[in-house]
Design an enzyme around this catalytic site. Structure first.
Site: not given
Ligand code: ATP
Ligand code: LTN
Length: 357
Positions: A217, A134, A220
């Site tokens: 994956k 980050k 957001k």
């Molecule tokens: P960023 O990619 O900006 O870090 P994100 O959209 O991946 O954010 P997080 O806030 O990191 O979301 O994750 C919140 C929760 O959602 C965590 O428990 C994470 O493991 C789960 N999660 C996030 N993206 C996925 C995905 N594509 N598939 C399954 N679980 C996910």
């Protein structure tokens, strides 16, 4: 480093014994950093949380203190905190079964974080890979000290509540390991104080990929929203995104993560939303085209998300009631957090407020 992980949400055999009627405690949170949760958050985290709230003493919270480790617009942060809470509840988190609260409403998180900051090595904190990633994105000199100490605040979130398990994605494994290390360190320096938590790592089968880039994956922070399914999007957008999902040039519908990541991702979504095993779906679609699968999946997902979206909007239409539910959750959380903090303060040698007890 100590290491402990379970591949499912089941409690491992090594876990603490319980008194009759007592449940193991789990705790988790998702940052309020978007206007909507996406399908990855829903399938990878929320669905699992909802499943756990019957079997466990579950605590879920919205880490807004963590959110400000990167710049935030204040009005947007407040709104996203409510929107996140509304989606937790609309997605099935039941405030009568579990504890749901906003982190900044429980001051013990910041208070315990300070004590933990003081037993964490600078080198130890510097090894946290999420900080490195980050900080690099922002330019290391611009990154806040809060971003650097983010994992220590996360350790405080966890240790305050003495949970047995912390359900998180693989990316959070290192942070839970740090919590374990800090719990063990504090316990050996000051006497038994903290439960040493275990990471309950989400299964690989619960991972959802970007519809346009199915080897990455769903996130957001994706470059384009076209590969994202948001819980609060209107059904037309969702259907369109599913129908435009990137697949491959073959025609056969089968699960093969390596050779056919796009179709495999659609099958995973189909399976988790419908509750049917992937093999059954593959058998049902034998001889059919990708288009059939996409049309059916679009209908399945939009039907599934419609009541969640409606309920979230209903909750958001009455922010005073939502704030009241969250205040109730914060009161419940403080009941646990304040006891842990009082114990910690006494053990490190802080004078009791108002005299000896
Ligand atoms: P960023 O990619 O900006 O870090 P994100 O959209 O991946 O954010 P997080 O806030 O990191 O979301 O994750 C919140 C929760 O959602 C965590 O428990 C994470 O493991 C789960 N999660 C996030 N993206 C996925 C995905 N594509 N598939 C399954 N679980 C996910
Ligand atoms: N860092 C986590 C969110 C988070 C969390 C926690 C998760 C903050 N504190 C305590 C579990 C337990 C994330 O980004 N997913």
């Amino acid at each position: 480093m100590t290491s402990s992980t379970t591949e499912t949400v089941a409690v491992p055999a090594t876990s603490t014994k319980l008194a009759a009627g007592q449940k193991h405690r789990v705790l988790s949170g998702m940052q309020p950093s978007a206007d909507s949760l996406h399908l990855g958050n829903y399938i990878g985290a929320l669905v699992n949380w909802v499943r756990m709230q019957d079997e466990y003493d579950a605590i879920f919270f919205i880490p807004d203190l963590h959110a400000i480790t990167v710049p935030q617009d204040p009005a947007e942060l407040a709104q996203r905190t409510r929107v996140t809470a509304a989606q937790y509840i609309a997605g099935g988190v039941d405030v009568d079964k579990c504890t749901l609260f906003v982190q900044s409403q429980v001051p013990e998180h910041a208070q315990l974080a300070w004590v933990l900051n003081c037993i964490t090595g600078f080198g130890e904190a510097s090894r946290m890979t999420q900080f490195k990633d980050k900080a690099q994105k922002q330019g290391t000199d611009q990154a806040s000290v809060g971003l650097f100490t983010y994992p220590i605040l996360q350790a405080a979130d966890i240790l305050l509540y003495q949970p047995h398990g912390v359900p998180v994605g693989e990316d959070q494994r290192q942070h839970v390991e740090l919590s374990r290390d800090l719990a063990n360190r504090f316990n050996s320096r000051f006497g038994e104080t903290f439960q040493v938590p275990e990471a309950f790592i989400q299964k690989e089968s619960a991972k959802i990929y970007d519809l346009q880039n199915p080897t990455a994956k769903m996130s957001k922070s994706a470059e384009s929203p076209a590969g994202l399914i948001n819980l609060l999007d209107d059904p037309k957008t969702t259907a369109k995104r599913i129908k435009s999902a990137v697949t491959d040039t073959e025609t056969e519908i089968r699960f093969d993560r390596e050779a056919k990541p796009g179709i495999s991702n659609l099958l995973t979504i189909y399976s988790t939303i419908s509750g049917q095993p992937v093999e059954k779906i593959v058998a049902d679609y034998e001889g059919k085209m990708y288009g059939h699968l996409k049309v059916d999946l679009a209908e399945l997902v939009t039907n599934h998300l419609a009541p969640i979206r409606e309920r979230a909007h209903e909750l958001l239409a009455d922010p005073a009631e939502l704030d009241r539910l969250l205040a109730h959750g914060a009161d419940k959380a403080r009941g646990i957090a304040a006891a842990t903090l009082a114990d910690v303060y006494a053990k490190v040698g802080f004078l009791p407020y108002g005299g000896a007890r």
